[in-house]
Design a protein around this motif. Structure first.
Motif, PDB file in Angstrom:
ATOM      1  N   LYS A  73       1.034  -1.539  -0.017  1.00 28.56           N
ATOM      2  CA  LYS A  73      -0.346  -0.134  -0.207  1.00 28.56           C
ATOM      3  C   LYS A  73       0.731   1.017  -0.329  1.00 28.56           C
ATOM      4  O   LYS A  73       0.696   2.167  -0.879  1.00 28.56           O
ATOM      5  CB  LYS A  73      -1.113  -0.006   0.826  1.00 28.56           C
ATOM      6  N   PHE A  74       2.164   1.252   0.788  1.00 26.32           N
ATOM      7  CA  PHE A  74       2.673   2.285   0.945  1.00 26.32           C
ATOM      8  C   PHE A  74       3.243   2.575  -0.340  1.00 26.32           C
ATOM      9  O   PHE A  74       3.203   3.663  -1.078  1.00 26.32           O
ATOM     10  CB  PHE A  74       3.947   2.102   1.706  1.00 26.32           C
ATOM     11  N   MET A  75       4.129   1.167  -1.167  1.00 27.33           N
ATOM     12  CA  MET A  75       4.788   1.737  -2.648  1.00 27.33           C
ATOM     13  C   MET A  75       3.415   2.069  -3.302  1.00 27.33           C
ATOM     14  O   MET A  75       4.220   3.115  -4.470  1.00 27.33           O
ATOM     15  CB  MET A  75       5.459   0.141  -2.999  1.00 27.33           C
ATOM     16  N   ALA A  76       2.495   1.875  -3.269  1.00 25.83           N
ATOM     17  CA  ALA A  76       0.850   1.984  -3.872  1.00 25.83           C
ATOM     18  C   ALA A  76       1.285   4.239  -4.153  1.00 25.83           C
ATOM     19  O   ALA A  76       0.858   4.098  -5.142  1.00 25.83           O
ATOM     20  CB  ALA A  76      -0.111   1.501  -4.360  1.00 25.83           C
ATOM     21  N   LYS A  77       0.979   4.095  -3.263  1.00 21.02           N
ATOM     22  CA  LYS A  77       0.828   5.535  -2.694  1.00 21.02           C
ATOM     23  C   LYS A  77       1.795   6.441  -2.956  1.00 21.02           C
ATOM     24  O   LYS A  77       1.911   7.693  -3.672  1.00 21.02           O
ATOM     25  CB  LYS A  77       0.767   5.974  -0.741  1.00 21.02           C
ATOM     26  N   ASN A  78       3.090   6.096  -3.393  1.00 18.98           N
ATOM     27  CA  ASN A  78       4.509   7.258  -3.563  1.00 18.98           C
ATOM     28  C   ASN A  78       4.619   6.351  -5.234  1.00 18.98           C
ATOM     29  O   ASN A  78       5.902   6.607  -5.258  1.00 18.98           O
ATOM     30  CB  ASN A  78       5.165   6.256  -2.827  1.00 18.98           C
ATOM     31  N   GLY A  79       4.489   6.263  -5.785  1.00 13.86           N
ATOM     32  CA  GLY A  79       3.619   5.842  -7.288  1.00 13.86           C
ATOM     33  C   GLY A  79       4.316   5.079  -8.242  1.00 13.86           C
ATOM     34  O   GLY A  79       4.506   5.004  -8.994  1.00 13.86           O
TER      35      GLY A  79
END
Ligand code: FE2
Length: 241
Positions: free
Chosen positions: A27-33
């Motif tokens: 989720k964190f990576m998705a939020k970071n593009g």
């Protein structure tokens, strides 16, 4: 961005410690593009002996858990090279997805005498080896030209994003920048071990854009990784200096 090197599958190596940990990181990576994550747990013979079956089980588990996230997972592996690597990669299908690309690593302090033989076996069998974090290997730190030697042997080079910020020491940091400067890098990836939320890929994109240009940042984190996932050819030599 496409991250081609992560230890995000749960409880399989020194990466993610639990499924919850993995989900949080995705989720964190998705939020970071990040749009695509290649899951590359270690294969170290008789130590982290992660066969395709073991990897696939964990992969499906995580894939199912994050199916509603706007991000795609791809199965892969980071193979610690030894004299039986070709056979293991073929039998266990340790290449990335259905591509001919395979992420490999070797000893940090010195290169095995048969390293180039092992890599040549892979290249002859039509694999496209990608050497993980060349800037961290002492022989390359001591002798920068050695990086180009890999390229003459059709080996791709993947710099760790964290190296650009000194995560592995000043010498690796200097070597990482020099590799990008000389066109001795084909990919920049996180090597994310999911131990914290210092995810370095977006910052690496920024620093490459600022110190070099956006074209290069895009090439290393998006264009080449996308080609790799499509099993397209990527030019080994792309810059004359
Ligand atoms: Fe790794």
């Amino acid at each position: 961005m496409i991250d081609i090197h992560t230890h995000i599958l749960p409880e399989i190596d020194d990466g993610s410690k639990s499924l919850e940990n993995s989900i949080e990181q995705v989720k964190f990576m998705a939020k970071n593009g990040v749009t695509d994550i290649v899951c590359t747990p270690h294969f170290i013979r008789n130590y982290w002996h992660n066969t395709a079956e073991i990897i696939s089980e964990k992969f499906k588990q995580l894939q199912k858990a994050v199916k509603d996230e706007n991000i795609k997972l791809h199965q892969g592996c980071e193979v610690y090279l030894d004299e039986n690597s070709l056979q293991t990669i073929q039998n266990q299908k340790l290449n990335i997805g259905n591509t001919n690309y395979v992420l490999v690593e070797t000893m940090m302090t010195e290169f095995p005498v048969n390293l180039f033989d092992i890599l040549y076996q892979l290249v002859k069998a039509n694999f496209k080896p990608i050497l993980a974090h060349p800037e961290r290997y002492l022989p390359i730190i001591a002798n920068f030209e050695l990086a180009e030697n890999f390229m003459f042997r059709d080996i791709y080079l993947q710099v760790n994003a964290g190296s650009l910020f000194g995560k592995y020491g000043k010498k690796s940091q200097k070597t990482a920048f020099k590799m990008i400067d000389y066109g001795f890098a084909h990919f920049v990836a996180s090597d994310n071990h999911c131990r914290n939320f210092h995810y370095p890929l977006p910052a690496a994109f920024e620093v490459i854009s600022n110190q070099f240009d956006e074209y290069t940042a895009n090439l290393l984190t998006q264009v080449n990784p996308a080609k790799m996932l499509q099993n397209e050819n990527i030019p080994i030599f792309y810059l004359e200096k």
